[in-house]
Design a protein around this motif. Sequence first.
Motif, PDB file in Angstrom:
ATOM      1  N   LEU A 176       0.820  -1.213   0.000  1.00  6.51           N
ATOM      2  CA  LEU A 176       0.000   0.000   0.000  1.00  6.51           C
ATOM      3  C   LEU A 176       0.854   1.264   0.000  1.00  6.51           C
ATOM      4  N   LEU A 177       1.972   1.245   0.736  1.00  5.90           N
ATOM      5  CA  LEU A 177       2.877   2.398   0.746  1.00  5.90           C
ATOM      6  C   LEU A 177       3.471   2.649  -0.636  1.00  5.90           C
ATOM      7  N   LEU A 178       4.010   1.593  -1.247  1.00  6.69           N
ATOM      8  CA  LEU A 178       4.646   1.758  -2.550  1.00  6.69           C
ATOM      9  C   LEU A 178       3.629   2.149  -3.608  1.00  6.69           C
ATOM     10  N   LYS A 179       2.463   1.561  -3.559  1.00  5.59           N
ATOM     11  CA  LYS A 179       1.406   1.892  -4.516  1.00  5.59           C
ATOM     12  C   LYS A 179       1.034   3.376  -4.407  1.00  5.59           C
ATOM     13  N   THR A 180       0.953   3.876  -3.186  1.00  2.00           N
ATOM     14  CA  THR A 180       0.638   5.290  -2.972  1.00  2.00           C
ATOM     15  C   THR A 180       1.686   6.188  -3.615  1.00  2.00           C
ATOM     16  N   LEU A 181       2.967   5.846  -3.440  1.00  3.91           N
ATOM     17  CA  LEU A 181       4.044   6.653  -4.009  1.00  3.91           C
ATOM     18  C   LEU A 181       4.055   6.568  -5.531  1.00  3.91           C
ATOM     19  N   ILE A 182       3.836   5.358  -6.069  1.00  2.00           N
ATOM     20  CA  ILE A 182       3.888   5.168  -7.522  1.00  2.00           C
ATOM     21  C   ILE A 182       2.784   5.955  -8.216  1.00  2.00           C
ATOM     22  N   GLU A 183       1.608   5.972  -7.608  1.00  2.00           N
ATOM     23  CA  GLU A 183       0.457   6.603  -8.266  1.00  2.00           C
ATOM     24  C   GLU A 183       0.504   8.131  -8.212  1.00  2.00           C
TER      25      GLU A 183
ATOM     26  N   ARG B 282       6.925   6.662  13.254  1.00  2.00           N
ATOM     27  CA  ARG B 282       8.162   5.902  13.084  1.00  2.00           C
ATOM     28  C   ARG B 282       7.912   4.602  12.322  1.00  2.00           C
ATOM     29  N   THR B 283       6.694   4.086  12.411  1.00  2.00           N
ATOM     30  CA  THR B 283       6.352   2.867  11.694  1.00  2.00           C
ATOM     31  C   THR B 283       6.514   3.055  10.190  1.00  2.00           C
ATOM     32  N   VAL B 284       6.177   4.244   9.680  1.00  2.82           N
ATOM     33  CA  VAL B 284       6.357   4.533   8.255  1.00  2.82           C
ATOM     34  C   VAL B 284       7.825   4.392   7.873  1.00  2.82           C
ATOM     35  N   ASP B 285       8.718   4.966   8.686  1.00  5.26           N
ATOM     36  CA  ASP B 285      10.153   4.900   8.396  1.00  5.26           C
ATOM     37  C   ASP B 285      10.627   3.451   8.308  1.00  5.26           C
ATOM     38  N   THR B 286      10.155   2.616   9.219  1.00  2.00           N
ATOM     39  CA  THR B 286      10.565   1.210   9.227  1.00  2.00           C
ATOM     40  C   THR B 286      10.136   0.498   7.947  1.00  2.00           C
ATOM     41  N   HIS B 287       8.898   0.737   7.512  1.00  2.52           N
ATOM     42  CA  HIS B 287       8.409   0.073   6.307  1.00  2.52           C
ATOM     43  C   HIS B 287       9.091   0.614   5.049  1.00  2.52           C
ATOM     44  N   ILE B 288       9.399   1.897   5.031  1.00  2.00           N
ATOM     45  CA  ILE B 288      10.136   2.459   3.890  1.00  2.00           C
ATOM     46  C   ILE B 288      11.522   1.814   3.812  1.00  2.00           C
ATOM     47  N   LYS B 289      12.158   1.603   4.954  1.00  2.00           N
ATOM     48  CA  LYS B 289      13.481   0.981   4.985  1.00  2.00           C
ATOM     49  C   LYS B 289      13.441  -0.424   4.383  1.00  2.00           C
TER      50      LYS B 289
ATOM     51  N   TYR C   7       8.285  11.548   2.172  1.00  2.00           N
ATOM     52  CA  TYR C   7       8.825  10.672   1.138  1.00  2.00           C
ATOM     53  C   TYR C   7       8.138  10.909  -0.208  1.00  2.00           C
ATOM     54  N   GLY C   8       8.902  10.626  -1.265  1.00  2.00           N
ATOM     55  CA  GLY C   8       8.354  10.702  -2.609  1.00  2.00           C
ATOM     56  C   GLY C   8       9.085   9.720  -3.497  1.00  2.00           C
TER      57      GLY C   8
END
Length: 241
Positions: A172-179, A204-211, A235-236
Motif C-alpha cells: 500500500l505504501l509503494l502503490k501510494t508513491l507510484i500513483e 516511526r512505523t512509516v520509516d521502518t516500512h520504507i526501509k 517521502y516521494g
Amino acid sequence: MPEPIQPCILIVEDEQAIADTLIYALRTEGFVTEHCLLGRDGLAALGRGGFALLILDVGLPDMNGFDLCREIRRESEIPVIFLTARSAEIDRIVGLEIGADDYVVKPFSPREVAARVRTILRRVHVPSVALSDAKSDQAPAPTSDPGFRIDDDAQCIYFQGQVLALTRYEYLLLKTLIEAPRRIFSREQLMQRVWVAPDHSLERTVDTHIKTLRAKLKAVDPASDPIVTHRGIGYGLRGRR
C-alpha cells in the motif's frame, strides 16, 4: 441462496473473562470466533487455517505475544490486533513494527475492538499479500514510472519486470508513491492513506516500512534507489529522466 460465510476470528487470550467479552461482542457483530488460552495452541490453530484475523494477547503464560507474532509473520500475513496492559510508546512501536495491524491497551471496550476488526477486514480484503508466484488473468496496469507496474487484482507490484514479495503495508505504501510520482507525502499523510487505525499508530512505523521497501527494491536492482527522503517533510518517488 446459501448464507454468506462469516469471517472467523481467532482469539489468543489467557484471561477467560476478557476472552468471553470479546467473543460476545464479535458474535453480536456476526463473526465466528475460536478461543485459545495459550500461544502454542493458537499457533496450532492458525496452522489449520480458515481464520480472517487474529486477536493476540502480548502477555501469554507460555510465550511472549511479540515472539509469537514474529513466528507467525514468517509464514502468514493474517491481520493481527495486539491486546496488552502495556501502554508505553516503545511497546506500541515494537508491536507495529513486527507486523501488527492495531494495538489495543487494556482495559478496552469490546465493542470498539469489534469495530476495529470490521475496519481492518474491510481494508485488507484478500489477497492480502503479494507472493512471488502471484498471478492474474489481467496484465498488470502500467504506471507513470516505467520501472513499476501495479497488478490491482493480485495486489502485487512489479519492479524492473520482477514481482516484489511485499507485505500488505509495503504494498500500500509503494502503490501510494507510484500513483503520485511527483508528490511528496508527509508521514502523517501516508499513515492516513495506508494504516487501518492511523490515530493509534506511530509515524516511526512509516520509516521502518520504507526501509524494508528500499531493501527489497535494491535486491532487484542494486543501483536503483527510487524512494526519496525529503528531510523534514516526508517521502516521494524519484522522477525518471
